[in-house]
Structures are given as C-alpha cells and as structure tokens.
Design an enzyme around this catalytic site. Structure first.
Site, short mmCIF file in Angstrom:
data_model
loop_
_atom_site.label_atom_id
_atom_site.label_comp_id
_atom_site.label_asym_id
_atom_site.label_seq_id
_atom_site.Cartn_x
_atom_site.Cartn_y
_atom_site.Cartn_z
N HIS A 32 0.82 -1.21 0.00
CA HIS A 32 0.00 0.00 0.00
C HIS A 32 0.86 1.27 0.00
CE1 HIS A 32 -4.00 -1.85 0.37
NE2 HIS A 32 -3.35 -2.79 1.03
N SER A 65 -12.83 -17.11 -22.39
CA SER A 65 -11.84 -17.61 -21.46
C SER A 65 -12.00 -19.11 -21.28
CB SER A 65 -12.01 -16.88 -20.13
OG SER A 65 -11.80 -17.75 -19.05
N GLY A 116 -8.61 -13.75 -7.02
CA GLY A 116 -9.01 -13.26 -5.69
C GLY A 116 -8.10 -13.72 -4.56
N ALA A 117 -6.91 -14.22 -4.90
CA ALA A 117 -6.01 -14.76 -3.87
C ALA A 117 -4.93 -13.76 -3.50
CB ALA A 117 -5.39 -16.06 -4.35
N LEU A 119 -2.87 -12.39 -5.52
CA LEU A 119 -1.66 -12.70 -6.29
C LEU A 119 -1.66 -12.00 -7.64
CD1 LEU A 119 -1.57 -16.53 -5.42
CD2 LEU A 119 -0.25 -14.69 -4.35
N SER A 121 -4.01 -11.60 -10.21
CA SER A 121 -4.49 -12.20 -11.45
C SER A 121 -4.91 -11.11 -12.43
CB SER A 121 -5.66 -13.13 -11.15
OG SER A 121 -6.64 -12.45 -10.42
N GLU A 154 -6.91 -0.31 -15.45
CA GLU A 154 -7.53 -0.76 -14.20
C GLU A 154 -8.14 0.42 -13.42
OE1 GLU A 154 -5.70 -4.02 -12.36
OE2 GLU A 154 -6.81 -3.79 -10.49
N ASP A 166 1.81 -4.01 -9.31
CA ASP A 166 1.50 -5.32 -9.87
C ASP A 166 1.81 -5.36 -11.37
OD1 ASP A 166 0.54 -5.57 -7.33
OD2 ASP A 166 -1.58 -5.49 -7.88
N TYR A 218 -10.10 -0.52 -0.16
CA TYR A 218 -8.79 -0.14 -0.71
C TYR A 218 -8.78 1.37 -1.01
CZ TYR A 218 -4.78 -0.13 -3.93
OH TYR A 218 -3.59 0.13 -4.56
C1 GLA Z 1 -3.23 -4.26 -4.81
C2 GLA Z 1 -2.99 -3.14 -5.81
C3 GLA Z 1 -1.53 -2.69 -5.80
C4 GLA Z 1 -1.03 -2.42 -4.39
C5 GLA Z 1 -1.40 -3.55 -3.44
C6 GLA Z 1 -1.07 -3.20 -2.02
O1 GLA Z 1 -2.54 -5.42 -5.21
O2 GLA Z 1 -3.33 -3.56 -7.10
O3 GLA Z 1 -1.36 -1.58 -6.63
O4 GLA Z 1 -1.49 -1.18 -3.93
O5 GLA Z 1 -2.78 -3.88 -3.51
O6 GLA Z 1 0.28 -3.00 -1.87
#
Ligand code: GLA
Length: 376
Positions: A32, A65, A116-117, A119, A121, A154, A166, A218
């Site tokens: 974050h 998909s 949704g994990a 990671l 996706s 996004e 990410d 978030y």
């Molecule tokens: C999500 C967001 C990222 C980042 C993380 C927290 O994965 O997509 O940009 O802010 O949360 O670090």
C-alpha cells in the site's frame, strides 16, 4: 501448435495472430505504498495468464476464457467507454481502450493465476494483453509505458484505484530476482532472491477468503493517505521523516494519522529490508517482514482473522517472518520458512484453520520467475 492456439481455432474458426503470457506476483515488502511514490519489492510467480489474440474485421471485441468454458462476450469496438462490457472482460478491454486500439479483436484467455487470492491475477491478464498488443500493432512501447497503460486500464476502465506495483512486476520481473521498484519514476533494481541453496522457502498461504478490491476498502485507505498529504501540506509522504511526521500528529485525525503512519514506516522498511537482503541477513529480513504485517493489521487495518491466524501460526512454528500480501481483506499471506519446517507449518496452519472453522487454506512455494513474454 500451442494448446491455446488449438482452442482459439475451435472457438473463432481462425488462428491467433499472437500468444503472450504474464505472471502474477507476491510482494516481499512494500504494501500500500505504490500509489504514494514508495518503494516496493515484489517478485513474479511462475503462474501465468496466457492470451491468444487475432485481429478481426467485424468491428467487435470478442472475449472468451478457457475458465469460462469458452462463452464469448461481445462489445462493439467503436463504442468503448470505461466500465462497458461484462465485468470480467473489462481488464483486457480496458487495456485495448488505454492503448487507443480501435481494431476488432478476438481474445482467448487462459488464466492460471488463482483469482481473488491477492496474487494479482488482474495485472497478469492486463499485462499479457498489453504485451501481445504492443507486438501485434508494433506500438514500440517500453515496459514502463505498458505498465502505465495497464494501470490506466484498471484505474479508469475497471474503476479500481490501484497503484503501479502489480503491472510493473508482471512486466519487468526477471528469474531469480525480486524487483526493487521506485514507484515515483519506475526505476528498478533486480535484487537476487535465491533462497533455496540456503535451505529457505517462501511459502504462500492462500486463505481462500476472496477479496473484491473494487469494493471500496482499498480506495478509502488510499484516500486517507491523500488526505494526510493535503492536511500536512506536503508533496508526498515520501518527503517527510518518521520523526517529523510523528511530531505533527496533532494536525491529523486518528484514522488518517495511523494510515499515513503505515505508509511512511513501510517505505522505510522496504529500504531496510533490501539492505538486510544484500547482506544475506535473512533473520533480520524476516523480522521486518513481520513488522510490516503488524502495521498492516493495526495501523492500516487491511488484514482479516484468517490472514492473522496464518501469520501467527507460521511464526509460532518457526517462520523467520510472515505477513499478509496485496490489497488485503483476504487473499494470501507469505511466510519465509526453513524448507525442513514446510510440512509442519502447513499442517499446523491447516489444523488451526479447521479449529476456527475457516475454509481450508491452500499452500504453494513461490520462486522468483520471469515477467511477461511473447510465446508465439
Ligand atoms: C493491490 C494493488 C496494488 C497495491 C497492493 C497493495 O494489489 O493492485 O497496486 O497497492 O494492492 O500494496
């Protein structure tokens, strides 16, 4: 022929023009802070999302998909406006929109990054599409340009105000290394993270609590950090030392203070963690990783009971460090463990979850892998 090309042929009755893939990620530390000009230290997973794409001449974007058994979702490519199209198609279509491409396209997705994990996706999907389109339309964009285009997709098309971590790691990662990314200017340093020869393992614990980051928790925390910047009249949380920030506590309400405190201390933790990693001090590194969890749990308040239980149990049974990763409210935790403790820690976490009647967690071991690539 690539197996996805076969499926594409069956579905759209023509061959794909290009196939590309991009990975999900874990984040060692720096959570974050990627929308606050902070440093982050993620690495790419070996799990990837692969896309097969071909131009079509019918003026439509047809998205399908493998995981959705080949159902096709269709939008008119002349009328792309943010948030149009079925929710799951907005990630690839958002990238098409963000890159300003107005050709008809057929897209088949094979997503192997767990959804949704925590990671990433979504970034894997965006970056696979961005990589494919950059090549297919000869756009000549750099990896930073592609990361920004995917983030714009996004932020605006999907409507999730994520940072740039990410997308950057999905595009810029290299095998064997974690990526030290300065989110202010997207400059990078590859930091070797070769822990297997040291008898260490990075265990990922997927709590199976599925988060939906588009939901608001978030964005609300991001807004608190931006409020702190405005209230303190500074340019960035990066520009203020921890001591100066603490000294100005009375200028902020409690919630704003705690959330911004997380951001400021987390930025410092990343740099300290990198110093320790370079010195080969994995015990010290593990302690900082755990300190990040405590701050995410108590100051930034994005953890949840399942994540806390995973972290506490891993630490109790010998992990050097452990924390929740990603946006939070569910998803995954990581634990830096001695490989010989792996079975013990997995079974203790599993039984702790059973005792609390939580869903059974999933485990895997993560190795730093390569970023996005053209496959065919
Ligand atoms: C999500 C967001 C990222 C980042 C993380 C927290 O994965 O997509 O940009 O802010 O949360 O670090």
């Amino acid at each position: 022929m690539h197996p996805l090309a076969n499926k594409f042929q069956e579905l759209f009755a023509s061959a794909p023009d290009i196939i590309a893939s991009a990975p999900g990620r874990v984040n060692l530390i720096g959570e974050h802070v990627d929308f606050l000009d902070g440093f982050v230290l993620p690495f790419a997973l070996s799990d990837v999302t692969t896309v097969a794409i071909a131009k079509n001449s019918i003026g439509k974007i047809r998205t399908s998909s493998v995981q959705r058994k080949g159902a096709i979702s269709i939008v008119d490519c002349a009328a792309l406006t943010p948030k149009s199209g079925e929710a799951w198609t907005r990630y690839p279509i958002g990238v098409i929109w963000s890159l300003g491409i107005d050709s008809g396209l057929d897209i088949l997705i094979d997503g192997q990054v767990p959804l949704g994990a925590g990671l990433s996706s979504s970034a894997a999907l965006e970056c696979a599409v961005a990589t494919a389109l950059n090549e297919l339309f000869d756009l000549g964009l750099s990896l930073s340009d592609l990361a920004r285009a995917a983030q714009r997709a996004e932020n605006i098309y999907v409507g999730m105000p994520c940072g740039i971590m990410d997308q950057s790691v999905s595009l810029m990662a290299t095998e064997g290394n974690a990526l030290l990314l300065d989110t202010k200017d997207l400059s990078i340093e590859q930091i070797p993270f070769d822990i297997a020869p040291l008898g260490l393992e990075l265990l990922v614990i997927d709590t199976q609590v599925h988060h939906a980051l588009v939901d608001g928790g978030y964005a609300e925390r991001r807004a608190s950090c931006e409020k702190a910047i405005a209230d303190l009249n500074i340019n960035s949380l990066r520009d203020i030392s921890v001591a100066d920030f603490v000294a100005r506590k009375s200028e902020l309400d409690e919630k704003t203070y705690l959330r911004a405190f997380h951001g400021i201390t987390e930025m410092k933790r990343v740099l300290d963690a990198v110093t320790l990693l370079k010195a080969g001090d994995f015990v010290g590194f593990g302690e900082i990783v755990t300190a990040a969890h405590i701050s995410l749990r108590d100051n930034y308040t994005v953890s949840c009971p399942e994540l806390n239980l995973a972290v506490d149990t891993a630490l109790k049974f010998g992990a050097l460090g452990s924390r929740m990763i990603g946006g939070g409210f569910g998803g995954s935790a990581i634990a830096l463990i001695k490989a010989k403790d792996s079975d013990l820690i997995k079974s203790e976490v599993k039984s702790a979850f059973m005792k609390e009647r939580f869903k059974s967690p999933r485990f895997f071991s993560a190795l730093p892998s390569a970023g996005a690539r053209i496959i065919d």
